[in-house]
Design a protein around this motif. Structure first.
Motif, PDB file in Angstrom:
ATOM      1  N   ILE A   1       7.240  10.669   8.523  1.00  0.00           N
ATOM      2  CA  ILE A   1       7.083   9.277   7.898  1.00  0.00           C
ATOM      3  C   ILE A   1       7.241   9.353   6.574  1.00  0.00           C
ATOM      4  CG2 ILE A   1       5.325   7.655   7.496  1.00  0.00           C
ATOM      5  CD1 ILE A   1       4.055   8.267  10.304  1.00  0.00           C
ATOM      6  N   ARG A   2       6.785  10.149   5.748  1.00  0.00           N
ATOM      7  CA  ARG A   2       6.908  10.180   4.506  1.00  0.00           C
ATOM      8  C   ARG A   2       8.407  10.291   3.984  1.00  0.00           C
ATOM      9  NH1 ARG A   2       8.140  13.602   0.736  1.00  0.00           N
ATOM     10  NH2 ARG A   2       8.747  15.160   1.911  1.00  0.00           N
ATOM     11  N   GLY A   3       9.062  11.229   4.557  1.00  0.00           N
ATOM     12  CA  GLY A   3      10.520  11.413   4.435  1.00  0.00           C
ATOM     13  C   GLY A   3      11.230  10.169   4.359  1.00  0.00           C
ATOM     14  N   LEU A   4      11.003   9.527   5.540  1.00  0.00           N
ATOM     15  CA  LEU A   4      12.045   8.130   5.746  1.00  0.00           C
ATOM     16  C   LEU A   4      11.396   7.121   4.918  1.00  0.00           C
ATOM     17  CD1 LEU A   4      13.965   6.631   6.913  1.00  0.00           C
ATOM     18  CD2 LEU A   4      12.040   5.971   9.317  1.00  0.00           C
ATOM     19  N   VAL A   5      10.161   6.941   4.351  1.00  0.00           N
ATOM     20  CA  VAL A   5       9.728   6.232   3.483  1.00  0.00           C
ATOM     21  C   VAL A   5      10.594   6.119   2.128  1.00  0.00           C
ATOM     22  CG1 VAL A   5       7.879   5.168   1.866  1.00  0.00           C
ATOM     23  CG2 VAL A   5       7.642   5.434   4.584  1.00  0.00           C
ATOM     24  N   GLU A   6      10.597   7.604   1.743  1.00  0.00           N
ATOM     25  CA  GLU A   6      11.160   7.921   0.427  1.00  0.00           C
ATOM     26  C   GLU A   6      12.719   7.703   0.423  1.00  0.00           C
ATOM     27  OE1 GLU A   6      10.043  11.874  -0.520  1.00  0.00           O
ATOM     28  OE2 GLU A   6       8.035  11.390  -1.169  1.00  0.00           O
TER      29      GLU A   6
ATOM     30  N   GLU B   1      13.044  -1.325  -3.333  1.00  0.00           N
ATOM     31  CA  GLU B   1      11.564  -0.925  -4.130  1.00  0.00           C
ATOM     32  C   GLU B   1      10.652  -0.998  -3.376  1.00  0.00           C
ATOM     33  OE1 GLU B   1       8.932  -2.816  -7.622  1.00  0.00           O
ATOM     34  OE2 GLU B   1      11.043  -3.366  -7.620  1.00  0.00           O
ATOM     35  N   HIS B   2       9.945   0.331  -3.187  1.00  0.00           N
ATOM     36  CA  HIS B   2       8.834   0.574  -2.477  1.00  0.00           C
ATOM     37  C   HIS B   2       7.655  -0.106  -2.954  1.00  0.00           C
ATOM     38  CE1 HIS B   2       4.940   2.821  -1.410  1.00  0.00           C
ATOM     39  NE2 HIS B   2       5.401   2.711  -0.190  1.00  0.00           N
ATOM     40  N   VAL B   3       6.796  -0.863  -2.090  1.00  0.00           N
ATOM     41  CA  VAL B   3       5.679  -1.913  -2.484  1.00  0.00           C
ATOM     42  C   VAL B   3       4.498  -1.074  -2.042  1.00  0.00           C
ATOM     43  CG1 VAL B   3       4.700  -4.049  -2.519  1.00  0.00           C
ATOM     44  CG2 VAL B   3       7.180  -4.062  -2.561  1.00  0.00           C
ATOM     45  N   LEU B   4       4.310  -0.741  -0.543  1.00  0.00           N
ATOM     46  CA  LEU B   4       3.159  -0.438   0.049  1.00  0.00           C
ATOM     47  C   LEU B   4       3.410   0.382   1.163  1.00  0.00           C
ATOM     48  CD1 LEU B   4      -0.109  -1.020   0.061  1.00  0.00           C
ATOM     49  CD2 LEU B   4       0.672  -3.016   1.914  1.00  0.00           C
ATOM     50  N   THR B   5       2.587   1.379   1.464  1.00  0.00           N
ATOM     51  CA  THR B   5       2.438   2.199   2.537  1.00  0.00           C
ATOM     52  C   THR B   5       1.032   2.218   3.113  1.00  0.00           C
ATOM     53  OG1 THR B   5       4.167   3.463   2.088  1.00  0.00           O
ATOM     54  CG2 THR B   5       2.989   4.315   3.794  1.00  0.00           C
ATOM     55  N   GLN B   6       0.869   1.994   4.514  1.00  0.00           N
ATOM     56  CA  GLN B   6      -0.442   2.002   5.223  1.00  0.00           C
ATOM     57  C   GLN B   6      -0.224   3.047   6.228  1.00  0.00           C
ATOM     58  OE1 GLN B   6      -1.482  -2.098   5.960  1.00  0.00           O
ATOM     59  NE2 GLN B   6      -2.937  -2.095   4.415  1.00  0.00           N
ATOM     60  N   VAL B   7      -1.364   4.030   6.176  1.00  0.00           N
ATOM     61  CA  VAL B   7      -1.047   5.020   7.319  1.00  0.00           C
ATOM     62  C   VAL B   7      -2.393   5.025   8.122  1.00  0.00           C
ATOM     63  CG1 VAL B   7      -0.850   7.309   8.158  1.00  0.00           C
ATOM     64  CG2 VAL B   7       0.669   6.264   6.549  1.00  0.00           C
ATOM     65  N   LEU B   8      -2.823   5.086   9.547  1.00  0.00           N
ATOM     66  CA  LEU B   8      -3.922   4.963   9.726  1.00  0.00           C
ATOM     67  C   LEU B   8      -3.702   6.008  11.212  1.00  0.00           C
ATOM     68  CD1 LEU B   8      -7.156   4.366  10.830  1.00  0.00           C
ATOM     69  CD2 LEU B   8      -6.056   2.622  12.404  1.00  0.00           C
TER      70      LEU B   8
ATOM     71  N   ALA C   1       1.663   3.469  11.268  1.00  0.00           N
ATOM     72  CA  ALA C   1       1.986   3.375  10.029  1.00  0.00           C
ATOM     73  C   ALA C   1       2.918   2.289   9.837  1.00  0.00           C
ATOM     74  CB  ALA C   1       3.014   4.793   9.488  1.00  0.00           C
ATOM     75  N   ARG C   2       3.009   1.672   8.641  1.00  0.00           N
ATOM     76  CA  ARG C   2       3.981   0.565   8.305  1.00  0.00           C
ATOM     77  C   ARG C   2       3.992   0.855   6.682  1.00  0.00           C
ATOM     78  NH1 ARG C   2       4.536  -3.600  11.892  1.00  0.00           N
ATOM     79  NH2 ARG C   2       3.327  -3.505  13.747  1.00  0.00           N
ATOM     80  N   ALA C   3       5.442   0.534   6.069  1.00  0.00           N
ATOM     81  CA  ALA C   3       5.665   0.527   4.692  1.00  0.00           C
ATOM     82  C   ALA C   3       6.453  -0.571   4.353  1.00  0.00           C
ATOM     83  CB  ALA C   3       6.789   1.888   4.308  1.00  0.00           C
ATOM     84  N   TYR C   4       6.197  -1.214   3.301  1.00  0.00           N
ATOM     85  CA  TYR C   4       6.790  -2.524   2.814  1.00  0.00           C
ATOM     86  C   TYR C   4       7.621  -2.222   1.428  1.00  0.00           C
ATOM     87  CZ  TYR C   4       3.256  -4.404   5.978  1.00  0.00           C
ATOM     88  OH  TYR C   4       2.883  -4.505   7.294  1.00  0.00           O
ATOM     89  N   PHE C   5       8.763  -2.891   1.392  1.00  0.00           N
ATOM     90  CA  PHE C   5       9.761  -3.145   0.318  1.00  0.00           C
ATOM     91  C   PHE C   5       9.941  -4.012  -0.312  1.00  0.00           C
ATOM     92  CE2 PHE C   5       9.923   0.593   3.298  1.00  0.00           C
ATOM     93  CZ  PHE C   5      10.053   2.014   2.450  1.00  0.00           C
ATOM     94  N   VAL C   6      10.653  -4.573  -1.410  1.00  0.00           N
ATOM     95  CA  VAL C   6      11.056  -5.638  -1.918  1.00  0.00           C
ATOM     96  C   VAL C   6      12.664  -5.382  -2.102  1.00  0.00           C
ATOM     97  CG1 VAL C   6      10.275  -5.241  -4.309  1.00  0.00           C
ATOM     98  CG2 VAL C   6      10.622  -7.430  -3.339  1.00  0.00           C
ATOM     99  N   VAL C   7      13.354  -6.574  -1.962  1.00  0.00           N
ATOM    100  CA  VAL C   7      14.749  -6.563  -2.260  1.00  0.00           C
ATOM    101  C   VAL C   7      14.941  -7.677  -3.316  1.00  0.00           C
ATOM    102  CG1 VAL C   7      17.082  -7.108  -1.394  1.00  0.00           C
ATOM    103  CG2 VAL C   7      15.447  -5.544  -0.232  1.00  0.00           C
ATOM    104  N   ARG C   8      15.397  -7.375  -4.267  1.00  0.00           N
ATOM    105  CA  ARG C   8      15.532  -8.356  -5.422  1.00  0.00           C
ATOM    106  C   ARG C   8      16.871  -8.867  -5.361  1.00  0.00           C
ATOM    107  NH1 ARG C   8      11.378  -7.480  -8.887  1.00  0.00           N
ATOM    108  NH2 ARG C   8      10.283  -5.380  -8.653  1.00  0.00           N
ATOM    109  N   GLU C   9      17.913  -8.719  -4.316  1.00  0.00           N
ATOM    110  CA  GLU C   9      19.205  -9.183  -4.468  1.00  0.00           C
ATOM    111  C   GLU C   9      19.482  -9.848  -3.126  1.00  0.00           C
ATOM    112  OE1 GLU C   9      22.217  -5.837  -4.601  1.00  0.00           O
ATOM    113  OE2 GLU C   9      20.447  -4.968  -5.667  1.00  0.00           O
ATOM    114  N   ASP C  10      20.772  -9.972  -2.843  1.00  0.00           N
ATOM    115  CA  ASP C  10      21.325 -10.448  -1.419  1.00  0.00           C
ATOM    116  C   ASP C  10      20.850  -9.317  -0.353  1.00  0.00           C
ATOM    117  OD1 ASP C  10      22.519 -11.119   1.019  1.00  0.00           O
ATOM    118  OD2 ASP C  10      24.282 -12.036  -0.152  1.00  0.00           O
TER     119      ASP C  10
END
Length: 254
Positions: free
Chosen positions: A61-66, A75-82, A107-116
């Motif tokens: 999980i950590r490897g894929l998020v990174e 751009e990474h915003v948030l990761t939650q792991v239960l 587990a869920r991870a959130y990212f932001v995209v600032r372009e198309d």
């Protein structure tokens, strides 16, 4: 004489069955209701096999998020792991009759995209951070980049006028979606003296309100939010270890 002996033998068989059946049913009933104590659960989830499987899944999980966060424009915003260790449900794949305890990670991870977002989706697939589903392959018909590009290009309407399925990027162990409001509701963690070791919740960054953070990211016009959800076979979790019933009354194998 032979008929008499046959009748006696049949009667004895019926008698034995009548005597043995209640005992067998009693054992089965005990086996069905016998579950490990909270202290026993801790020993089971802290076994060498469980620890190794947990470390491997958390590292995946950590490897894929990174890797996803390293793609240009993401751009990474948030990761939650239960990390949750519980008794098997009566309607799941791991039936209580066969399984004593299951260990899963939500587990869920959130990212932001600032372009198309379409340009970024192409870069994500090209980066090969995971084996995404190819067009026309895999269990999710909307899980390929081809479908996503076509969905955005046609405004979500197919050539025959029908509404297309919402797009995503699908892989064997994770699904990437985008532009969805909020975060999924999570059931509250039960109370109890050992619960904090059977239900381990972690968030990165730790000191933020997750819902508020994602709301702020969308509200200030910074771009589209991507959600990376981990799970296989259309379930929202990764099951990394289970304890099979074993021994008298199914006390479980370490």
């Amino acid at each position: 004489m032979k008929k008499l002996l046959k009748d006696v033998a049949t009667s004895l068989v019926h008698l034995v069955v009548m005597l043995v059946n209640p005992v067998l049913n009693g054992v089965q009933s005990l086996r069905a209701v016998h579950w490990p104590t909270e202290r026993r659960k801790l020993k089971l989830v802290d076994s060498r096999a469980a620890r190794a499987a947990r470390v491997a899944e958390r590292e995946r999980i950590r490897g894929l998020v990174e890797a996803l966060g390293a793609v240009e424009g993401v751009e990474h915003v948030l990761t939650q792991v239960l990390d949750q260790s519980t008794l098997p449900s009566s309607y799941g794949l791991d039936h209580p009759g066969d399984t004593l305890l299951v260990c899963r990670i939500y587990a869920r991870a959130y990212f932001v995209v600032r372009e198309d977002v379409l340009d970024v989706l192409r870069r994500i697939e090209a980066a090969d951070v995971v084996r995404w589903q190819a067009h026309g392959q895999g269990p999710d018909p909307a899980g390929s980049l081809d479908h996503a590009l076509r969905w955005h290009r046609n405004g979500g309407i197919d050539a025959d006028g029908r509404r297309m399925q919402s797009p995503c990027l699908s892989s064997p162990g994770a699904t990437l979606t985008w532009d969805r409001d909020g975060i999924p509701h999570r059931d509250p963690i039960p109370a109890g003296p050992y619960i904090n070791r059977l239900y381990v919740f972690e968030q990165t960054p730790a000191d933020v309100d997750a819902a508020q953070l994602l709301s702020e990211v969308r509200a200030d016009g910074r771009g589209v939010v991507l959600e990376l959800a981990f799970g296989a076979n259309r379930v929202g979790y990764c099951q990394y270890h289970k304890v099979a019933r074993g021994g008298f009354l199914g006390r479980g194998r370490l």
